[in-house]
Design a protein around this motif. Structure first.
Motif, PDB file in Angstrom:
ATOM      1  N   TYR A   1      14.308   2.247   2.849  1.00 20.69           N
ATOM      2  CA  TYR A   1      15.051   1.295   2.025  1.00 20.69           C
ATOM      3  C   TYR A   1      15.689   1.999   0.829  1.00 20.69           C
ATOM      4  N   ASP A   2      16.776   1.409   0.324  1.00 17.83           N
ATOM      5  CA  ASP A   2      17.498   2.001  -0.801  1.00 17.83           C
ATOM      6  C   ASP A   2      16.656   1.993  -2.078  1.00 17.83           C
ATOM      7  N   VAL A   3      16.853   2.997  -2.904  1.00 16.68           N
ATOM      8  CA  VAL A   3      16.286   3.014  -4.256  1.00 16.68           C
ATOM      9  C   VAL A   3      17.174   2.137  -5.131  1.00 16.68           C
ATOM     10  N   VAL A   4      16.615   1.062  -5.680  1.00 18.31           N
ATOM     11  CA  VAL A   4      17.418   0.138  -6.487  1.00 18.31           C
ATOM     12  C   VAL A   4      17.315   0.443  -7.977  1.00 18.31           C
ATOM     13  N   THR A   5      16.216   1.059  -8.381  1.00 20.90           N
ATOM     14  CA  THR A   5      16.041   1.463  -9.778  1.00 20.90           C
ATOM     15  C   THR A   5      14.840   2.397  -9.842  1.00 20.90           C
ATOM     16  N   GLN A   6      14.479   2.835 -11.043  1.00 14.74           N
ATOM     17  CA  GLN A   6      13.318   3.707 -11.220  1.00 14.74           C
ATOM     18  C   GLN A   6      12.491   3.210 -12.402  1.00 14.74           C
ATOM     19  N   SER A   7      11.216   3.528 -12.348  1.00 13.79           N
ATOM     20  CA  SER A   7      10.339   3.230 -13.484  1.00 13.79           C
ATOM     21  C   SER A   7       9.699   4.532 -13.955  1.00 13.79           C
ATOM     22  N   LYS A   8       9.106   4.499 -15.146  1.00 16.85           N
ATOM     23  CA  LYS A   8       8.579   5.746 -15.726  1.00 16.85           C
ATOM     24  C   LYS A   8       7.084   5.602 -15.989  1.00 16.85           C
ATOM     25  N   LEU A   9       6.484   6.705 -16.337  1.00 14.06           N
ATOM     26  CA  LEU A   9       5.047   6.760 -16.572  1.00 14.06           C
ATOM     27  C   LEU A   9       4.599   5.662 -17.535  1.00 14.06           C
ATOM     28  N   ASN A  10       3.537   4.959 -17.149  1.00 10.99           N
ATOM     29  CA  ASN A  10       2.869   3.911 -17.939  1.00 10.99           C
ATOM     30  C   ASN A  10       3.618   2.583 -17.969  1.00 10.99           C
ATOM     31  N   ASP A  11       4.764   2.485 -17.263  1.00 11.00           N
ATOM     32  CA  ASP A  11       5.365   1.159 -17.114  1.00 11.00           C
ATOM     33  C   ASP A  11       4.383   0.255 -16.372  1.00 11.00           C
ATOM     34  N   GLN A  12       4.338  -1.012 -16.759  1.00  9.78           N
ATOM     35  CA  GLN A  12       3.343  -1.931 -16.204  1.00  9.78           C
ATOM     36  C   GLN A  12       4.017  -3.102 -15.489  1.00  9.78           C
ATOM     37  N   PHE A  13       3.404  -3.550 -14.388  1.00 14.99           N
ATOM     38  CA  PHE A  13       3.946  -4.640 -13.581  1.00 14.99           C
ATOM     39  C   PHE A  13       2.805  -5.527 -13.082  1.00 14.99           C
ATOM     40  N   VAL A  14       3.167  -6.762 -12.778  1.00 19.68           N
ATOM     41  CA  VAL A  14       2.255  -7.674 -12.087  1.00 19.68           C
ATOM     42  C   VAL A  14       2.853  -7.945 -10.715  1.00 19.68           C
ATOM     43  N   SER A  15       2.140  -7.573  -9.649  1.00 26.88           N
ATOM     44  CA  SER A  15       2.607  -7.778  -8.285  1.00 26.88           C
ATOM     45  C   SER A  15       1.958  -9.021  -7.706  1.00 26.88           C
ATOM     46  N   ALA A  16       2.779  -9.915  -7.112  1.00 35.38           N
ATOM     47  CA  ALA A  16       2.257 -11.151  -6.518  1.00 35.38           C
ATOM     48  C   ALA A  16       1.888 -10.972  -5.050  1.00 35.38           C
ATOM     49  N   GLN A  17       2.367  -9.885  -4.400  1.00 34.80           N
ATOM     50  CA  GLN A  17       2.066  -9.649  -2.989  1.00 34.80           C
ATOM     51  C   GLN A  17       2.325  -8.188  -2.642  1.00 34.80           C
ATOM     52  N   TYR A  18       1.728  -7.750  -1.527  1.00 34.72           N
ATOM     53  CA  TYR A  18       2.012  -6.404  -1.041  1.00 34.72           C
ATOM     54  C   TYR A  18       2.164  -6.440   0.474  1.00 34.72           C
ATOM     55  N   ALA A  19       2.821  -5.379   1.011  1.00 32.61           N
ATOM     56  CA  ALA A  19       2.989  -5.234   2.455  1.00 32.61           C
ATOM     57  C   ALA A  19       2.404  -3.900   2.873  1.00 32.61           C
ATOM     58  N   THR A  20       1.908  -3.819   4.111  1.00 38.22           N
ATOM     59  CA  THR A  20       1.385  -2.557   4.633  1.00 38.22           C
ATOM     60  C   THR A  20       2.339  -2.008   5.679  1.00 38.22           C
ATOM     61  N   ASP A  21       2.549  -0.676   5.654  1.00 36.65           N
ATOM     62  CA  ASP A  21       3.465  -0.055   6.602  1.00 36.65           C
ATOM     63  C   ASP A  21       2.702   0.445   7.821  1.00 36.65           C
ATOM     64  N   SER A  22       3.380   1.233   8.669  1.00 38.37           N
ATOM     65  CA  SER A  22       2.776   1.699   9.927  1.00 38.37           C
ATOM     66  C   SER A  22       1.597   2.641   9.702  1.00 38.37           C
ATOM     67  N   LYS A  23       1.523   3.244   8.499  1.00 36.07           N
ATOM     68  CA  LYS A  23       0.393   4.124   8.155  1.00 36.07           C
ATOM     69  C   LYS A  23      -0.710   3.355   7.436  1.00 36.07           C
ATOM     70  N   ASN A  24      -0.542   2.028   7.372  1.00 33.57           N
ATOM     71  CA  ASN A  24      -1.486   1.145   6.691  1.00 33.57           C
ATOM     72  C   ASN A  24      -1.550   1.419   5.190  1.00 33.57           C
ATOM     73  N   GLU A  25      -0.419   1.906   4.639  1.00 29.14           N
ATOM     74  CA  GLU A  25      -0.335   2.144   3.198  1.00 29.14           C
ATOM     75  C   GLU A  25       0.355   0.949   2.535  1.00 29.14           C
ATOM     76  N   LYS A  26      -0.003   0.691   1.300  1.00 26.99           N
ATOM     77  CA  LYS A  26       0.464  -0.503   0.608  1.00 26.99           C
ATOM     78  C   LYS A  26       1.778  -0.256  -0.138  1.00 26.99           C
ATOM     79  N   TRP A  27       2.621  -1.272  -0.093  1.00 27.27           N
ATOM     80  CA  TRP A  27       3.834  -1.338  -0.914  1.00 27.27           C
ATOM     81  C   TRP A  27       3.748  -2.624  -1.737  1.00 27.27           C
ATOM     82  N   TYR A  28       3.834  -2.488  -3.060  1.00 24.43           N
ATOM     83  CA  TYR A  28       3.675  -3.631  -3.955  1.00 24.43           C
ATOM     84  C   TYR A  28       5.052  -4.200  -4.335  1.00 24.43           C
ATOM     85  N   LYS A  29       5.197  -5.507  -4.222  1.00 25.14           N
ATOM     86  CA  LYS A  29       6.441  -6.166  -4.600  1.00 25.14           C
ATOM     87  C   LYS A  29       6.352  -6.589  -6.072  1.00 25.14           C
TER      88      LYS A  29
END
Length: 851
Positions: free
Chosen positions: A377-405
């Protein structure tokens, strides 16, 4: 002109317009039919359905008129006008396909507002194709719902040609078919539907397994899974509010759903993002035909590259489902190569979604934030060290690794588990930047002043547009929103920066949609947007968008009904431009489909064009003879065009099936083009006076004198007949309708009784598009004609004579005097009277073209 009527009173009301019935009909009639009349009036300008088979469409409002065609039950027509004929029958003028004609009211019923032409797209695309009845015998009905009676039972496997399609009020698509000599309606669900004629209908093979949904986002219910190697029929494509390209497919017999276009991308070598609006061509130079225009930000699959003879690098791309073309390399900014083995690298996009709130902190120097849960998927923006987020859901890929929305400054984005740490609590104390005393003005309507720098805090007050304020401090919240602490109207509080930002993003409606007070379809309705309606995007939340509507109301709408580029409505005036035709200046607009346009003349030199138009493309360039041009939105979201002409110019407006034209010309008779129609002729003498004077001779002589008068003033004139020949009425109107002329004058002599007297000029506005200009023409000619010949002034009257009703240009029918009156017969027979009449009509035309 000969009239078969009983009295002079009836002479003006043989065909009584329905809008006069309530006031002019006897009181007993009015009392017993008032409710019926209300229903009749509501049909005009709307859609209606045929209730019987083999209904005749006729050239006029009565069975004495010739039959044009026949229509079947369930067919939908547009109602243009109504009439009550001399027999008391109510008839409607209707439009169906490319045909216009009249149908008696007994066989029409209103089609509800829920039935829209736009909802029948999938059904309409099958019209003309042959389809097969599916797994069970099918019932053919007399109308397009199961409430209609069964007229035949069709066996399994029967192949039928689709004659028409209709979407009923339950949003069911029904097909009109013929079986064993009978026509009727069968539900589309009972067919095995193959590729369609009117849509893409490309058979494509799935190369990436994915899910099929009810709608064009993954928020819709999963209805099936498309496995690798499966061949699907693709019907149409759609780019949703997340900028994802989806396609509609048939995934089972009679069943359609939506699948991501990436399921079919089998031979792309790379993806590229368009950095500027660019054209796609059928070959690798700009000399080849343009097949598409691609907007900035769209990602295209690259299949091959080629350097042409001019040393220009071009890429072959898929620009639409199943369609490839060439685009110059200059359209792109960078290449993101697709891995050679996508099956091992590409995650399962959002197939395994877990709803769970997680507090995150970026743990690397720079973290890429992508448009979806995977490295492709395209890179839409970037974040920097210590930026904080609240994720409401995540998805797992074919390697069973998490991607946080998470929510970023560029909207929703995804972070991989390797670039973040899970923390117990997000630090909610962002850095506050003191204000430096700058001032500003609220630019949005209905701005809200919050107690704190988050949307969940209390609203202190609403701030009207143009409210002045002073900035006390600023901060950027954890979701990327810039907040301003301000002092305004004696209150201190916080506002998000979109309230003062001129460059708020604009999106456009893809269909008629409700705007709600909250991000839920159960919230209160606050407004409605329409196809192509521009809206200001304020913020997003879980697939919903907070917007400001064209009427400056604020609310929430689903992201899936918005698009970045304004779609073209079938009921719109597009490609506004200027052209020179036959040496004269025109303003021209294209019409994507056939529909009716209306205009009015609110004041001298002002033209108002309207008619349920969703959009009008304003001509920006200077137009000679035009003082100003303005497009306005009115109630219901429709567009109106207001044109003000220079005082020394006038115009002729024409509404064609595929375009609207306005000829802009200097005032006066010079250069004007006029059709003169001498009524009757040859075997049809018209009315004959007591002393043997024939109406056809009076008409022709006067027409010839008028031609000489007009040509002497610099006008161009065509006579429908210049000798004693017979022409059908349709032949007379065809002469004007196929021309670029400015006016049509039909000349006649009246006949009723020996005491009837005077001059009358007739026009039509119930059917003739140019009714407003025809009325102005009639008034002008009547005034100068009566003054020239000295007859009794019977006035200007509305009537449904064929040559007025079926004319596309401003037209009138002049009754010079009564040939049945011996005194006026003698006048009509004299050369001096005919010359005076010609001079009077010429003067009336001159005054008309000087208005």
């Amino acid at each position: 002109m000969k009239k078969v009527i009983a009295s002079s009173v009836l002479a003006t009301s043989v065909l009584l317009p329905l809008n006069l019935l309530a006031s002019e009909a006897p009181s007993v009639y009015a009392a017993s039919t008032s409710a019926i009349l209300d229903d009749i009036q509501q049909l005009v300008g709307n859609k209606a359905l045929l209730t019987e088979n083999n209904v005749n469409v006729r050239e006029g409002a009565g069975t004495e008129f010739d039959k044009i065609t026949s229509v079947q039950a369930g067919q939908m027509v547009s109602v243009l006008a109504n009439e009550k004929n001399s027999k008391g029958e109510i008839w409607y003028k209707v439009s169906l396909n490319s045909t216009e004609g009249w149908i008696i009211s007994d066989y029409l019923t209103a089609a509800t507002a829920a039935v829209k032409a736009s909802t029948t797209k999938s059904g309409d695309s099958y019209v003309g194709t042959t389809q097969k009845i599916g797994t069970s015998a099918s019932k053919m009905r007399s109308g397009a719902t199961t409430a209609y009676k069964v007229v035949a039972t069709i066996p399994v496997g029967t192949s039928l040609k689709i004659l028409g399609a209709f979407t009923n009020t339950s949003n069911e698509i029904w097909f009109n078919v013929e079986y064993k000599g009978k026509k009727g309606w069968v539900s589309s669900d009972l067919f095995v539907l193959n590729g369609t004629a009117g849509e893409t209908a490309t058979s494509m093979k799935v190369v990436n397994q994915t899910t099929i949904h009810k709608g064009a986002t993954k928020n819709y219910t999963v209805v099936s899974t498309a496995k690798v190697g499966t061949t699907l029929v693709v019907h149409q494509e759609f780019t949703n509010g997340y900028n994802e390209k989806w396609v509609q497919v048939t995934y089972a017999t009679g069943k359609k759903g939506w699948i991501l276009a990436t399921a079919f991308e089998d031979n792309s070598i790379a993806n590229k993002v368009v950095s500027k609006t660019s054209t796609v061509h059928s070959g690798a130079t700009k000399n080849y035909k343009t097949v598409a225009t691609i907007q900035m930000g769209v990602k295209l699959a690259i299949h091959q590259e080629f350097t042409n003879a001019s040393k220009e690098k071009w890429y072959q791309v898929t620009y639409a489902v199943g369609k490839k073309g060439w685009i110059p390399a200059s359209a792109f900014e960078s290449v993101s190569t697709v891995p050679e083995n996508p099956s091992t690298e590409t995650p399962k996009p959002e197939e395994n979604i877990v709803v769970e709130e997680t507090n995150l902190k970026v743990s690397v120097s720079v973290a890429n934030m992508r448009s979806g849960p995977g490295i492709t998927y395209d890179v839409v923006t970037q974040s920097k060290l210590n930026d904080q987020f609240v994720s409401a859901q995540y998805a797992t890929d074919s390697k069973n690794e998490k991607w946080y929305k998470v929510t970023s400054t560029n909207g929703d984005a995804w972070l991989h588990q390797s670039v973040v740490s899970v923390v117990d609590k997000v630090d909610e104390t962002p850095v506050v930047t003191p204000g430096n005393g700058e001032t500003g003005t609220i630019l949005r309507a209905n701005a809200l002043l919050y107690a704190n720098s988050n949307y969940n805090s209390a609203v202190l007050v609403g701030l009207p547009k143009n409210t002045k304020f002073t900035v006390l401090s600023k901060l950027v919240s954890t979701d990327g929103t810039i907040w301003l602490n301000i002092q305004a109207n004696g209150k201190q509080g916080w506002i998000p920066d979109f309230e003062i930002n001129e460059n708020v993003p604009t999106k456009y409606g893809t269909k008629t949609s409700t705007v709600y007070s909250g991000a839920s379809a159960t919230a209160k309705k606050v407004d409605t947007i329409y196809l192509s309606s521009p809206v200001r995007v304020l913020r997003t939340l879980n697939g919903w968008v907070n917007i400001e509507t064209p009427t400056e109301k604020r609310g929430w709408i689903q992201a899936s009904v918005l698009t970045d580029v304004a779609p073209i409505s079938p009921v719109s005036l597009t490609n506004g431009r200027t052209e020179v035709r036959n040496g004269q200046n025109y303003m021209v607009w294209s019409k994507p489909s056939k529909f009716e346009i209306t205009y009015s003349i609110p004041s001298t030199n002002v033209l108002r064009i309207y008619g349920n138009l969703s959009n009008i493309n304003e001509i920006k360039s200077k137009v000679v003879g035009v003082k100003s041009m303005k497009v306005e939105k009115v109630s219901g979201g429709t567009s109106v065009l207001l044109i003000t002409f220079d005082p020394n110019y006038t115009y002729t407006i024409r509404d064609y099936n595929n375009e609207l034209t306005i000829k802009v010309v200097p005032k006066g008779l010079a250069g004007k083009k006029i059709v003169i129609d001498a009524g009757h002729g040859a075997k049809d003498p018209g009315a004959v006076g007591k002393n043997g004077t024939k109406e056809k001779d009076v008409n022709l002589a006067t027409a010839q004198f008028l031609k000489a008068e007009l040509e002497a003033a610099g006008a161009t004139v065509t006579l429908t007949r210049n000798s004693d020949v017979f022409l059908e009425l349709v032949e007379r109107t065809n002469i004007s309708n196929s021309s670029d002329y400015d006016a049509f004058i039909s000349i006649h002599a009246d006949s009723f009784s020996s005491t009837s007297k005077g001059t009358t000029t007739y026009y039509n506005s119930t059917v003739n598009f140019n009714g407003p200009k025809s009325l102005a023409l009639a008034k002008s000619i009547q005034a100068d004609l009566v003054k020239a010949v000295g007859t009794y002034n019977r006035g200007v009257k509305q009537q449904n004579f064929y040559v007025n009703r079926m004319n596309k240009i401003p037209s009138v029918l002049v009754e010079l005097a009564f040939i049945s009156n011996p005194t006026e017969e003698a006048q009509l027979a004299s050369t001096s009277f005919r010359k005076k009449a010609a001079a009077g009509i010429r003067k009336g035309l001159e005054n008309y073209f000087n208005q």
